[in-house]
Write an enzyme that holds these catalytic residues in place. Structure first.
Site, mmCIF file in Angstrom:
data_model
loop_
_atom_site.group_PDB
_atom_site.id
_atom_site.type_symbol
_atom_site.label_atom_id
_atom_site.label_comp_id
_atom_site.label_asym_id
_atom_site.label_seq_id
_atom_site.Cartn_x
_atom_site.Cartn_y
_atom_site.Cartn_z
ATOM 1 N N ASP A 1 0.682 -1.173 -0.112
ATOM 2 C CA ASP A 1 0.001 0.045 0.077
ATOM 3 C C ASP A 1 0.890 1.281 -0.035
ATOM 4 O O ASP A 1 1.375 1.404 0.907
ATOM 5 C CB ASP A 1 -0.836 0.114 1.275
ATOM 6 C CG ASP A 1 -1.490 1.425 1.418
ATOM 7 O OD1 ASP A 1 -1.687 1.851 2.525
ATOM 8 O OD2 ASP A 1 -1.695 1.813 0.378
ATOM 9 N N ASP B 1 -3.769 4.191 2.761
ATOM 10 C CA ASP B 1 -5.197 3.937 3.084
ATOM 11 C C ASP B 1 -5.638 2.565 3.662
ATOM 12 O O ASP B 1 -6.579 2.090 3.634
ATOM 13 C CB ASP B 1 -6.192 4.172 1.729
ATOM 14 C CG ASP B 1 -5.801 3.277 0.533
ATOM 15 O OD1 ASP B 1 -6.516 3.613 -0.246
ATOM 16 O OD2 ASP B 1 -4.770 2.443 0.911
ATOM 17 N N ASP C 1 -2.088 -1.222 -3.625
ATOM 18 C CA ASP C 1 -2.270 -0.654 -4.930
ATOM 19 C C ASP C 1 -1.098 -0.718 -5.881
ATOM 20 O O ASP C 1 -0.177 -1.250 -5.612
ATOM 21 C CB ASP C 1 -2.412 1.054 -4.716
ATOM 22 C CG ASP C 1 -1.235 1.561 -3.649
ATOM 23 O OD1 ASP C 1 -1.651 2.174 -2.675
ATOM 24 O OD2 ASP C 1 -0.234 1.234 -4.042
ATOM 25 N N ASP D 1 -6.286 -10.960 -14.977
ATOM 26 C CA ASP D 1 -7.557 -11.798 -14.409
ATOM 27 C C ASP D 1 -8.694 -11.453 -15.435
ATOM 28 O O ASP D 1 -9.074 -10.215 -15.731
ATOM 29 C CB ASP D 1 -7.782 -11.751 -13.177
ATOM 30 C CG ASP D 1 -8.113 -12.776 -12.384
ATOM 31 O OD1 ASP D 1 -7.435 -13.171 -11.295
ATOM 32 O OD2 ASP D 1 -8.943 -13.635 -12.989
ATOM 33 N N ASP E 1 -11.255 -16.687 -14.929
ATOM 34 C CA ASP E 1 -11.935 -17.042 -13.877
ATOM 35 C C ASP E 1 -13.247 -17.982 -13.943
ATOM 36 O O ASP E 1 -13.897 -17.607 -14.963
ATOM 37 C CB ASP E 1 -12.465 -15.645 -13.225
ATOM 38 C CG ASP E 1 -13.078 -15.936 -11.552
ATOM 39 O OD1 ASP E 1 -12.353 -16.338 -10.902
ATOM 40 O OD2 ASP E 1 -14.558 -15.850 -11.384
ATOM 41 N N GLU F 1 -9.389 -21.235 -15.352
ATOM 42 C CA GLU F 1 -9.267 -21.689 -13.782
ATOM 43 C C GLU F 1 -10.816 -22.460 -13.840
ATOM 44 O O GLU F 1 -11.876 -21.707 -14.404
ATOM 45 C CB GLU F 1 -9.748 -20.533 -12.670
ATOM 46 C CG GLU F 1 -9.922 -21.226 -11.347
ATOM 47 C CD GLU F 1 -10.648 -20.268 -10.564
ATOM 48 O OE1 GLU F 1 -11.524 -19.748 -11.049
ATOM 49 O OE2 GLU F 1 -10.444 -20.540 -9.138
ATOM 50 N N HIS G 1 -5.096 -17.189 -3.930
ATOM 51 C CA HIS G 1 -5.670 -16.321 -2.911
ATOM 52 C C HIS G 1 -6.857 -17.218 -2.398
ATOM 53 O O HIS G 1 -7.806 -16.364 -1.525
ATOM 54 C CB HIS G 1 -6.012 -15.215 -4.019
ATOM 55 C CG HIS G 1 -7.063 -15.335 -4.913
ATOM 56 N ND1 HIS G 1 -6.546 -16.070 -5.955
ATOM 57 C CD2 HIS G 1 -8.189 -14.965 -5.385
ATOM 58 C CE1 HIS G 1 -7.531 -16.167 -6.857
ATOM 59 N NE2 HIS G 1 -8.441 -15.550 -6.511
ATOM 60 N N ASP G 2 -7.255 -18.160 -3.113
ATOM 61 C CA ASP G 2 -8.407 -19.006 -2.637
ATOM 62 C C ASP G 2 -8.045 -20.114 -1.625
ATOM 63 O O ASP G 2 -8.923 -20.746 -1.201
ATOM 64 C CB ASP G 2 -9.286 -19.724 -3.682
ATOM 65 C CG ASP G 2 -9.794 -18.652 -4.682
ATOM 66 O OD1 ASP G 2 -10.115 -18.674 -5.776
ATOM 67 O OD2 ASP G 2 -10.280 -17.299 -4.028
HETATM 68 O O1 TEU Z 1 -12.769 -18.752 -7.659
HETATM 69 C C1 TEU Z 1 -13.555 -20.126 -8.168
HETATM 70 C C2 TEU Z 1 -13.757 -20.998 -7.070
HETATM 71 O O2 TEU Z 1 -14.397 -22.126 -7.387
HETATM 72 C C3 TEU Z 1 -13.144 -20.873 -5.723
HETATM 73 O O3 TEU Z 1 -14.190 -19.653 -5.370
HETATM 74 C C4 TEU Z 1 -13.267 -21.793 -5.075
HETATM 75 O O4 TEU Z 1 -14.278 -22.737 -5.380
HETATM 76 C C5 TEU Z 1 -13.818 -21.594 -3.519
HETATM 77 O O5 TEU Z 1 -12.912 -20.692 -3.079
HETATM 78 C C6 TEU Z 1 -13.373 -22.920 -2.813
HETATM 79 O O6 TEU Z 1 -14.508 -22.786 -1.677
HETATM 80 C C7 TEU Z 1 -12.893 -17.976 -8.472
HETATM 81 C C8 TEU Z 1 -11.659 -16.742 -7.829
HETATM 82 O O7 TEU Z 1 -10.370 -17.461 -7.782
HETATM 83 C C9 TEU Z 1 -12.377 -16.520 -6.474
HETATM 84 O O8 TEU Z 1 -11.476 -15.673 -5.610
HETATM 85 C C10 TEU Z 1 -13.593 -15.803 -6.813
HETATM 86 O O9 TEU Z 1 -14.580 -15.669 -5.426
HETATM 87 C C11 TEU Z 1 -14.599 -16.887 -7.340
HETATM 88 O O10 TEU Z 1 -14.139 -17.485 -8.577
HETATM 89 C C12 TEU Z 1 -15.859 -15.783 -8.079
HETATM 90 O O11 TEU Z 1 -15.243 -14.770 -8.832
#
Ligand code: TEU
Length: 560
Positions: free
Chosen positions: A22, A26, A30, A99, A199, A250, A322-323
Site C-alpha cells: 500500500d 489507505d 495498490d 485476470d 475465472d 480456472e 488467493h483462494d
Molecule cells: O474462484 C472459483 C472458485 O471456485 C473458488 O471460489 C473455490 O471454489 C472456492 O474458493 C472454494 O471454496 C474464482 C476466484 O478465484 C475466487 O476468488 C472468486 O471468489 C470466484 O471465482 C468468483 O469470482
C-alpha cells in the site's frame, strides 16, 4: 504437443494487489506499491506476473465483482499507474497476465443496470427467470452458500448468481454478451498484456431450462456445461489465436479427460488450466469440514495429472493461491519445520512437469494466520459460512469458537493477510490501518529478514526458479517412485535423446514427514551420473542406492 512456448518455460508469480503493498496509506494495496516492488520480483527471477483483478469494483468479492472492465478501481490507482506497472515489468522481461472474470459481473455494472430495466439489447445479458418472489426457479446453490438465485423487485424476476448475489452470472447464450466480452479482451490485448487467467471459465454454459440439480447443488448443469466448448473455442478463435498469448483457465471440478477438451491438441486451444483435485481431496462435506491430507492420495492425484497431460496439453503447478490456505500450514509444518517444509513444497512445484505458479508470500514461507474473532474475517465465503453455522436456526455450532479451528485451517483470508515485507507496523505493508490484520508472525517471517539470510526460503526459491532453466525439468517425462510410501514423495524426470535413450535424468526425493525416512532407490532407477543440484539440508553430492532423509528433507539430483 511437444512445441516449446515461453509460458511452458516460465515461473509465474501471482500478485493479490489488495494485500501486496500500500503506497498511499489507505490500508489497501495498490498499483504504485506494486510498481515499487518490481525489482523484488526481478530478484526472485520470475518470468511473468498474474495480477488478480484491479478493475472498478464494489469489492463484494474483493474485485471478482467487476463494475467496469476497462477502468482501474480508485483504490488501486488509475490507468496511468497500470501502464507504469506494465512498462516496468516489460522493461525487465517480465510478462503481465490479467485476470478475466466474465462468468459474472458486479450487480453495479452498467450492463446489469440496463438488463434489470430490460433496456434495448441488454434484457438477456443475464439469466432472468419469471416466478413468484418466494419460490426460486430451481434448487441450485451458490458456491458461497444459500440459493444461487435472488429475486429482483425492479424487474420482478429471479436472476442467477453462482457466487454472491452481487455477482450476477452473464448469459453466454446471448451472442451479444460473447461479442462484448471478446471486444473487451481485444482492448486489453491492445494495451500490451501477455495473457489472461480466466475465472471459472468452465461455468459459463448453463443447461437450458435450468433443471433441478438434486444433491449436486446444480453443478452437473453448469460445470463444463452443454455449450462450454463452443464458447471457449469461439473465444480462442476470435481473440486468442496467438500462441504467444497465455490463456490459463480456472476450472473447478475438471477431470484429466475434461481438461484435455480445453487444452489438448484437439481441444478448445487454452494453454493450461488450474485444476482443483489436489486442493479439494482433503475436503469433507465442504472445505470447512476438512481432514488431514493423505500423502498417498496427494501423490496419486499429482501423478495422474502429470501422466494424463504428458503428451496432450500442459499442467499448471500450484499449491497456493488467493483462494487456498497457505501451503506450508496445509501440506507442510508451520511450526518447527516451517522453512524446511516450505522449501520442500517449493521443490515439488518446481520439479514437476508444467508451469509453476508462486503465490505472493509463498517464497518466504508465509503461514496461515489467526482469526480470533469473526470480526477479523473479511472474505464473503467464510463470513457466510460462520453465519450459517453459528447464527442460523439449523446451524451446527453454538459459537464462533466451535468453528474457529476449521475457519483458521481453510479460510481464504489466510492467503489475503498483508505481504510481510519487514518487522515494522503491519509488516511494512502499509503506514495506515490494513484492511485485514497482518499475520502475528510477521516480525519473524518477512522479506527483509529472508533477503539477509542466505539459508532463507527466499534464496532457495531463487535457486528453484533458476533450476527451471533446465529443459529436463520443464519438458522431461515424469515417473512416480514408491507410490504407496506413506511419507516419501519420490520421482524421476527424464529427457530422451534422438535414440529415445534418456540423455538427461533427475531424481527428486522429498521426505514429507517430521520423522526420518530411508529410501532404497528402486533397482531400475540409474543413479550413476546424478549429482546434487539443490537440497534443503546437507546432502551427499552423489546419491547412493540408499538415501537417509531427515525430517522434511528435499533433494534434487540430476545429470549436470
Ligand atoms: O474462484 C472459483 C472458485 O471456485 C473458488 O471460489 C473455490 O471454489 C472456492 O474458493 C472454494 O471454496 C474464482 C476466484 O478465484 C475466487 O476468488 C472468486 O471468489 C470466484 O471465482 C468468483 O469470482
Amino acid at each position: 504437443d511437444d512445441e516449446r512456448a515461453w509460458w511452458k518455460e516460465a515461473v509465474v508469480y501471482q500478485v493479490y494487489p489488495k494485500s501486496f503493498d500500500d503506497s498511499d496509506g489507505d490500508g489497501v494495496g495498490d498499483l504504485s506499491g506494486l510498481v515499487g516492488r518490481v525489482d523484488y520480483l526481478d530478484e526472485l527471477g520470475v518470468d511473468a506476473v498474474w495480477l488478480n483483478p484491479v478493475y472498478e469494483s464494489p469489492q463484494a468479492d474483493n474485485g471478482y465483482d467487476i463494475a467496469d472492465y476497462r477502468a482501474i478501481d480508485d483504490a488501486y490507482g488509475d490507468m496511468s499507474d497500470w501502464e507504469r506497472l506494465r512498462d516496468e515489468l516489460h522493461e525487465r522481461g517480465i510478462r503481465l497476465i490479467m485476470d478475466l472474470v466474465v462468468n459474472h459481473t458486479s450487480d453495479e455494472h452498467e450492463w446489469f443496470r440496463r438488463s434489470r430495466r430490460e433496456e434495448g439489447g441488454y434484457a438477456d445479458y443475464y439469466h432472468w427467470v419469471e416466478g413468484e418472489p418466494d419460490e426460486p426457479p430451481n434448487d441450485w446453490e451458490s458456491v458461497f452458500g444459500g440459493p444461487a438465485w435472488t429475486y429482483d423487485d425492479e424487474r420482478e424476476a429471479w436472476y442467477l448468481h453462482l457466487f454472491d448475489e452481487k455477482q450476477p452470472d452473464l448469459n453466454w447464450a446471448d451472442p451479444d454478451v460473447r461479442e462484448a466480452v471478446y471486444d473487451m479482451m481485444e482492448w486489453w490485448l491492445g494495451k500490451g498484456i501477455d495473457g489472461f487467467r480466466m475465472d471459472v471459465i468452465n461455468l459459463v454454459s448453463k443447461a437450458e431450462g435450468y433443471p433441478d440439480g438434486g444433491d449436486s447443488g446444480g453443478a452437473e448443469h453448469f460445470m463444463n456445461g452443454p455449450r462450454v466448448h463452443e464458447y471457449v473455442g469461439e473465444m480462442v478463435e476470435e481473440v486468442l489465436d496467438d500462441e504467444e498469448v497465455l490463456a490459463v483457465g480456472e476450472t473447478p471440478g475438471v477431470s484429466v479427460d475434461d481438461a484435455r477438451e480445453y487444452v489438448g491438441e484437439d481441444g478448445d486451444g487454452l494453454s493450461m488450466l488450474f485444476q482443483f483435485e489436489h486442493v479439494t481431496f482433503d475436503h469433507g462435506e465442504h472445505k470447512f469440514d476438512a481432514d488431514e491430507p493423505d500423502l498417498v492420495e496427494f501423490k496419486e492425484i499429482l501423478a495422474k495429472w502429470q501422466e494424463g497431460l504428458a503428451d496432450d496439453g500442459w499442467n499448471s503447478l500450484y499449491l497456493n493461491n488467493h483462494d487456498q490456505p497457505r501451503m506450508v500450514s496445509r501440506f507442510g509444518d508451520d511450526d518447527e519445520y516451517r522453512r524446511k517444509s516450505a522449501k520442500l513444497l517449493g521443490t515439488l512445484t518446481h520439479t514437476l512437469g508444467g508451469t509453476p505458479f508462486v503465490y505472493q508470500g509463498e517464497e518466504i514461507g508465509m503461514t496461515n494466520s489467526e482469526f480470533g474473532s469473526r470480526e477479523a474475517l473479511r472474505d464473503v465465503e467464510v463470513r457466510n459460512y460462520v453465519e450459517s453455522a453459528v447464527d442460523d436456526e439449523d446451524g451446527h455450532a453454538d459459537s464462533y469458537e466451535d468453528v474457529r479451528e476449521a475457519v483458521e485451517a481453510m479460510s481464504r483470508d489466510n492467503a489475503r493477510t498483508p505481504m510481510q515485507w519487514d518487522d515494522g507496523e503491519a509488516a511494512g505493508f502499509t503506514d495506515g490501518d490494513p484492511w485485514i490484520d497482518a499475520n502475528p508472525n510477521y516480525a519473524e517471517v518477512n522479506v527483509s529478514r529472508a533477503r539477509a539470510d542466505p539459508d532463507s526460503v527466499f534464496h532457495y526459491y531463487r535457486d528453484l526458479v533458476a533450476l527451471r532453466e533446465r529443459d529436463l525439468l520443464v519438458y522431461g517425462d515424469f515417473e512416480l517412485l514408491a507410490p504407496d510410501h506413506p511419507s516419501l514423495f519420490a520421482y524421476t524426470r527424464s529427457l530422451a535423446g534422438a535414440d529415445d535413450e534418456p540423455t538427461e535424468r533427475a531424481l527428486v526425493v522429498l521426505n514429507v514427514d517430521d520423522e526420518p525416512t530411508t529410501f532404497e532407490v528402486p533397482a531400475d532407477v540409474t543413479v550413476d551420473g546424478l549429482e546434487l543440484a539443490l537440497a534443503n539440508d546437507d546432502a551427499p553430492a552423489v546419491p547412493g542406492r540408499t538415501l537417509d532423509l531427515g525430517p522434511w528433507e528435499a533433494r534434487v539430483y540430476l545429470t549436470p
